[in-house]
Design an enzyme around this catalytic site. Structure first.
Site, PDB file in Angstrom:
ATOM      1  N   HIS A 279       3.371   7.994   3.677  1.00  0.00           N
ATOM      2  CA  HIS A 279       3.741   6.646   3.190  1.00  0.00           C
ATOM      3  C   HIS A 279       4.617   5.975   4.256  1.00  0.00           C
ATOM      4  O   HIS A 279       4.508   4.737   4.572  1.00  0.00           O
ATOM      5  CB  HIS A 279       4.281   6.673   2.017  1.00  0.00           C
ATOM      6  CG  HIS A 279       4.553   5.742   1.320  1.00  0.00           C
ATOM      7  ND1 HIS A 279       3.647   5.052   0.237  1.00  0.00           N
ATOM      8  CD2 HIS A 279       5.520   4.560   1.385  1.00  0.00           C
ATOM      9  CE1 HIS A 279       4.020   3.856  -0.170  1.00  0.00           C
ATOM     10  NE2 HIS A 279       5.118   3.539   0.461  1.00  0.00           N
TER      11      HIS A 279
ATOM     12  N   HIS B 150      -0.069  -0.327  -4.505  1.00  0.00           N
ATOM     13  CA  HIS B 150       0.744   0.612  -5.279  1.00  0.00           C
ATOM     14  C   HIS B 150      -0.388   1.103  -6.200  1.00  0.00           C
ATOM     15  O   HIS B 150      -0.375   0.927  -7.508  1.00  0.00           O
ATOM     16  CB  HIS B 150       1.683  -0.322  -6.136  1.00  0.00           C
ATOM     17  CG  HIS B 150       2.980   0.236  -6.289  1.00  0.00           C
ATOM     18  ND1 HIS B 150       3.444   0.610  -7.596  1.00  0.00           N
ATOM     19  CD2 HIS B 150       3.923   0.932  -5.704  1.00  0.00           C
ATOM     20  CE1 HIS B 150       4.781   1.078  -7.514  1.00  0.00           C
ATOM     21  NE2 HIS B 150       4.938   1.578  -6.131  1.00  0.00           N
TER      22      HIS B 150
END
Lengths: 1000, 275
Positions: free
Chosen positions: A255, A328
């Site tokens: 990430h 998200h």
């Protein structure tokens, strides 16, 4: 009734509607139960419950209930006894301990103000909602309603009680969702001198998402005698602390570090040619931007690309624009509402934390879901797509609307492969003065000695392991702590405060606390000074009991980290107090070369900055491209093309998204120029947004995007090309131009690393390589530099034998400048008698099209973008629009020419009559293909007869043709190639077909 | 030439339309326009007394978490300047008592109604007689609405204005009076300033979506008996320029947006009165 729990008194205040007052939330809930679950509930009434902890008298409770907690005109209340209710079942839904309870926090603040300062302490309010259901339902029905609609078990708990036959006191003893953890600031030392298997185990059980190779890298670092000596001096042994290991895992997560995009890839094409690519990010993305900027030379309007939280470009001499898009996905799969809400308020902090900080001026949202009408059994842990749709929609509504940022552009893409993980892209744009107190606003500088300051919300266990969790597929043990609920108001208060602080020069640098929490934000800022030293014990916590490593990596929301010069700290903290925002000094930036973390006096982490940021070993991956073997579709051309058109208009990917768009405030801040819904009835599908961020100026910002995952089933190269082309032509449609247009790439992929779980990793990686190649090729040809981007690489679901992988998806967003917003155009036909033009060439490119999808076919004739031709066409069309020659312009995308024509007609509330024989085409022998081919770089344009010559002159040398006329009779007519009338439909019927599917 | 007109636009705690509201005041000719945070009023650095025209913009005070503007109203009623001196509400009452102007839009309107500043029968400021509650649709919506303007209303802001077309952007905009008596009195004394209407701005309508929230008697905005306090759910500050209009690319419109007239009237009233 007063309940003793420890020493603190607990009370319940219930607030419900008076008899005879309409309960619209209850009615909406009733309809959703009937609609989604098919359970015939007769009535639903709601009541809010406030569970108050504190030493309060009946008079205090009465004052609270009568004052801030209820509305005397329509509501009634009770305290320490339930409101009377005439119903069959009661379902009460509240939060689990530690879950953000925004209403509870607001109620607590309101009561503290009501009672006065001395009694603020120890006052806590927790909220829950009672649903009172009427109808002949079984307990099992109530159970289904509670778990299927009203509560998300992950973050909420519910109680079901019988409505009629119960003792009124039964089950009403207050439950308090308080976090009870023993304070335990212990630090564990972990031995990494173990077998690979054990290393793997350590990574897995701690949700570190580190590979064995990376774990070995850390072990090697610790063995370095120089490192050992330094550690000894800092009071640390040779073993790694949990604080250090967690910090490295965050910083090195996929990430945060984009390891796949930075890997060394050996790529083999279909002919067996092999080549080595050293980082797709550096070569394809940054490489293209560098070349574009070089070509622009002195005119280069890019200011900060790929180095900060968001990209920065020049708007005019006085202001800069900032833009970032994030995803998200994983949190939204588990808790759609909280996940999406956190997604939007989270991405807000990116432009806000760029340079010296930008004021936020727009949001964008793009969602990818499975069909809300999905009717097959659901695998474990997966929520129904309808529930995800509603939850995500509402999360973005609350996040955007309550932050006062207009949601101006977006779309929803449907494909049942998004069942395992929905994609939730959230974008935010900002504006900042080019210079602040004389200094350029887009740079960050930190000097040793500057203080490390955290502002905004407090730290809790929420959001622990978000970064590493999203670097894995969704599996059985995916941690629930990774789910958070954003709080837009706490954030708004913080951003109000920080913009004032910025303009008064009270801080030197700012960044957001997102993935990885303080470990990432302070860790990254420390690279600017060369080190830092901070004390986690100083960090404000939501509740006691967090371990040091948890404090360091918690992703609790609404926090920014700042570098504040020591001589400004008093003024900074004073302003924070006045604005009711918490701000805490945690330490200072240094030039020590160390990321040094203490808990009180004790060192709990001391890592070389160089190792922290540069120590992650480069991954080496294999990619092999074998074109999928696909067949072109075979089905007869339908006789009734009007019916075919209506079928396509009603496809989920084509139909109106008005019900979602309306629920987003798209015009707050007062600069709305082109709204998402346009046309005669304010219901046509606008191609792009235009806003005026400076209310005293006519300069505008254009925002658009492109996304077309279906083409990736054939070739991701052309999928990426089409996404870029779609974004650009949407911007061009409304009056944007390639002179000043920047891009953002957001890749969402399924795991492309070959492993036992992913045997087809090499193909998926080849898909990634090809998409990046297209990005490199087309952004350069079009002259649209990427200024920022993000990737999310593990969008798979694996539980038991079920694996669901998303189709590889690239969202390409663009932001540009329009010199004068008064030249912008919309897509709706304006006046009968206007001429209708088809601009761009139509080819037999139906591979991956909606028309093929209607027949269950993928096909292989994927649309191919002719870059140089498109670029020239866009320049000409932009010029024609700027010169005022164009009455309407609409891009052709899903559903092709037919859909664009129909939308142009019904958005204008006018008829259109066109002749297919006049449409510029190549190699097409079927009328349905002519109508529904999805060839790229095409538009439907209408032009007033008075401007015909000007328009044709401006477009000379490009492919375009006049194909018909706008009519007053509100009929949509298409004459076939042979001269026969092939479609004749009323525009109201077409609009209806287009509006109905998602009108819930 | 009248007196200098000083406008204050109150923000903070979730207010979010302050920028365009301030822009409207400037365009309307106010000499001073200050965007002030409630925190600054509570800290005592700024005072309402220094201004003539109070703007309460739209937004989500405290997230509307306890019902729209409820926690915001609580802050006015119980928040004290410098934590000990007068309540913010006392300052506000003094402001009103001096004959000054207050305009509340959307969340600002909800705040005024729930503080009992509107309709404030018999000058009884602080007694709540009505409310704004959840839209009948159960959802927040952004849509433009036509408004009929009551020519009999004493409202200072709508003088000479006979029609409006403005966006609503709310989830809790349904106007509900305490009872029939309140409703009758609102009607009889011209408190009802604007109503959701047909496209010609003539007839009040109850049908969705022309009436976007199911407001009783299609009430979109009311004033007090003096006409100097006005609250409305639609956003006049969202239509200051013709490019704000959702159909500006297809209709011939004057340069100035319809919402500006309300602010001009306010500024002219203050100038005239104080001149």
């Amino acid at each position: 009734m007063e309940t003793e729990k420890g020493k603190i008194m607990v009370h319940r205040i219930e607030v419900g509607f008076r008899e005879g007052v309409r309960d619209a939330i209850g009615e909406k809930t009733r309809d959703r139960i009937a609609d989604n679950l098919g359970i015939p509930v007769v009535s639903v009434r709601t009541a809010e419950v406030y569970t108050v902890e504190g030493d309060l008298s009946p008079a205090d409770l009465d004052a609270a209930a009568r004052g801030p907690l209820s509305d005397p005109i329509i509501q009634e209340f009770s305290f320490d006894r339930p409101l009377s209710s005439d119903c069959d079942w009661i379902i009460e839904v509240g939060f689990r301990p530690g879950v953000t309870d925004n209403v509870g926090r607001t109620a607590g603040e309101a009561l503290a103000l009501l009672y006065g300062t001395p009694r603020r302490k120890d006052l806590r309010v927790y909220t829950s909602r009672k649903y009172m259901l009427g109808g002949s339902l079984t307990r099992s029905d109530a159970e289904k309603i509670a778990s299927g609609i009203l509560a998300n078990d992950l973050i909420q708990r519910y109680e079901i009680r019988e409505g009629r036959s119960r003792d009124p006191r039964e089950g009403e003893s207050p439950y308090v969702p308080k976090v009870h953890i023993q304070d335990d600031p212990s630090v564990e030392v972990i031995d990494l001198d173990v077998s690979d298997e054990v290393l793997q185990n350590i990574s897995a059980t701690r949700v570190l998402a580190l590979t064995v190779e990376e774990m070995r890298g850390i072990r090697g670092y610790l063995k370095d005698p120089a490192v050992r000596e330094e550690r000894r001096k800092a009071g640390l042994g040779p073993g790694i602390t949990d604080v250090e290991l967690e910090c490295l895992a965050q910083t090195w997560s996929e990430h945060c570090k984009h390891k796949i995009f930075n890997s060394l890839i050996t790529y083999e094409d279909e002919k067996g040619n092999r080549e080595v690519i050293d980082s797709l990010f550096k070569t394809c993305i940054k490489g293209a931007t560098r070349e574009i900027r070089e070509a622009m030379g002195e005119k280069d309007w890019c200011l900060s690309v790929f180095v900060d939280n968001a990209g920065v470009i020049r708007f005019n001499d006085r202001f800069n624009l900032v833009f970032k898009v994030e995803t998200h996905n994983s949190p939204s799969a588990l808790d759609p509402y909280g996940g999406a809400l956190t997604g939007i308020v989270g991405v807000n902090r990116d432009p806000f934390g760029t340079g010296k900080g930008a004021k936020l001026i727009f949001n964008t949202d793009v969602f990818c879901f499975a069909s809300p009408y999905y009717d097959r059994p659901l695998p474990p842990r997966i929520l129904h797509p309808r529930r995800i749709y509603e939850g995500v929609r509402e999360g973005v509504e609350h996040g955007g609307n309550k932050s006062g940022i207009p949601t101006v552009n977006g779309s929803i893409v449907f494909d049942d492969r998004f069942l395992g993980k929905p994609l939730v892209y959230c974008g935010t744009g900002g504006i900042m003065p080019a210079r602040i107190l004389g200094e350029p606003s887009h740079f960050k500088e930190i000097r040793p000695g500057d203080l490390v300051v955290m502002t905004g919300g407090r730290i809790g266990k929420d959001g622990i392991h978000g970064a590493t969790f999203s670097s894995e597929e969704l599996h059985e043990d995916s941690p629930v702590t990774a789910v958070q609920i954003g709080d837009p108001i706490t954030q708004k208060k913080m951003t109000d405060f920080l913009l004032l602080a910025r303009d008064r020069g009270l801080y030197r640098a700012i960044t957001d606390n997102g993935a990885g929490g303080l470990s990432s934000s302070v860790g990254e800022m420390a690279t600017l000074s060369g080190g830092c030293e901070m004390d986690l014990k100083k960090a404000p916590l939501k509740y006691p009991g967090l371990k040091p490593w948890e404090i360091l990596i918690s992703e609790a929301q609404e926090r920014m980290s700042l570098a504040v010069p020591p001589e400004r700290i008093d003024a900074f903290l004073e302003l924070a107090r006045e604005m009711d925002v918490e701000a805490t000094v945690l330490g200072r930036f240094t030039a020590s070369g160390k990321f040094h973390v203490l808990y009180g006096e004790k060192t709990v982490a001391c890592i070389d900055m160089e190792f922290l940021h540069g120590g992650v070993p480069q991954m080496r991956l294999e990619a092999k491209w074998i074109p999928p073997s696909l067949e072109e579709g075979e089905f007869p051309e339908p006789e009734d093309l009007g019916a075919a058109l209506k079928t396509i208009l009603a496809r989920l990917n084509v139909c109106s998204k008005e019900s979602v768009v309306r629920q987003y405030d798209h015009e707050v801040q007062g600069g709305s120029v082109l709204k998402p819904l346009v046309g005669a009835r304010n219901d046509g599908p606008g191609d792009a947004a235009v806003i005026r961020p400076l209310l005293d100026s006519m300069e505008g910002v254009v925002v658009a995007h492109g996304i077309c995952p279906r083409y990736g089933d054939i070739d991701t190269y052309h999928m990426a090309a089409a996404a870029i082309d779609e974004a650009v032509r949407n911007a061009v449609s409304v009056g944007g131009s390639l002179d000043h247009l920047a891009g953002l790439d957001n890749f969402c992929w399924c795991d492309p690393v070959e492993s036992e779980k992913t045997p087809d990793g090499r193909y998926k990686l080849a898909q990634l390589v090809r998409a990046n190649r297209a990005l490199y090729d087309y952004t350069r040809i079009l002259g649209v530099p990427c200024i920022s981007g993000k990737d999310s690489m593990k969008n798979d679901y694996i539980i038991g034998d079920t694996k669901i992988s998303i189709p590889p998806t690239l969202l390409f967003s663009v932001i540009g400048r329009i010199a004068d917003v008064r030249t912008a155009v919309t897509m709706d036909a304006k006046k009968d008698g206007d001429l209708v033009y088809a601009v761009g060439i139509t080819k037999p490119e139906l591979g991956g099209s909606e028309w093929y999808a209607c027949h269950g076919i993928v096909g292989k004739s994927v649309p191919v973008v002719d870059g140089p031709r498109a670029k020239a066409l866009y320049d000409a069309l932009s010029g024609a629009i700027r010169a005022g020659c164009v009455a309407s312009c609409h891009d052709c995308s899903d559903g092709g020419l037919a859909v664009a024509l129909a939308e142009t007609a019904f958005a204008g509330d006018l008829g259109v009559e066109v002749d297919l024989a006049r449409v510029p085409a190549e190699g097409i022998d079927r009328e349905d293909f002519l109508l529904f081919s999805e060839s790229q770089s095409r538009f439907v344009v209408t032009v007033s007869p008075a401007r015909r010559e000007d328009f044709e002159k401006a477009m000379k040398g490009h492919v375009f043709a006049s194909i018909g006329v706008v009519t007053a009779d509100r009929k949509f007519r298409v004459r076939g190639v042979g001269g026969k009338m092939r479609i004749e439909e009323g525009i109201d019927d077409l609009r209806k077909a287009w509006q109905e599917p998602l009108a819930f | 030439m009248g007196k200098k007109v000083k406008a204050i636009v109150l923000t903070g705690n979730g207010v979010n339309c302050e920028m365009e509201m301030a822009h409207a005041c400037r365009l309307a000719g106010a000499d001073t326009v200050d965007i002030v945070y409630t925190g600054e009023l509570l800290a005592g650095g700024k005072k309402l007394d220094d201004y003539h025209f109070l703007n309460l913009p739209g937004g989500f005070l405290d997230g509307d978490d306890l019902g729209s503007a409820k926690a915001g109203a609580n802050r006015f009623l119980h928040g004290r300047v410098r934590e000990k001196e007068e309540r913010l509400f006392d300052q506000l009452l003094r402001f009103i008592g001096e004959g000054k102007l207050v305009l509340g839009v959307c969340n600002g309107c909800q705040l005024m109604v729930k503080l009992g500043l509107l309709p404030a029968f018999d000058g009884n400021y602080g007694r709540q007689e009505a409310t704004l509650t959840v839209n009948d649709s159960g959802r927040f919506e952004d849509r433009w609405v036509y408004l009929r303007v009551n020519p009999r209303s004493p409202c200072v802001f709508t003088r000479g204005v006979d029609r409006l077309y403005l966006p609503v952007r709310h989830g809790e905009g349904k106007f509900v009076p305490m009872d029939e008596a309140v409703l009758d009195r609102l009607e009889k004394n011209g408190h009802i300033v604007v109503q959701y209407s047909d496209r010609n701005c003539r007839e009040a309508v109850m049908d969705y979506p022309a009436n976007p929230n199911g407001a009783i008697r299609a009430i979109a905005g009311i004033c007090d008996e003096t006409g100097r306090l006005f609250g409305l759910m639609p956003h006049p500050e969202a239509f200051l320029h013709y490019t704000n209009h959702p159909r500006w690319t297809r209709e011939a419109l004057p340069e100035e947006g319809m919402g500006l007239a309300l602010f001009r009237n306010a500024v002219e009233f203050i100038r005239g009165k104080n001149g």
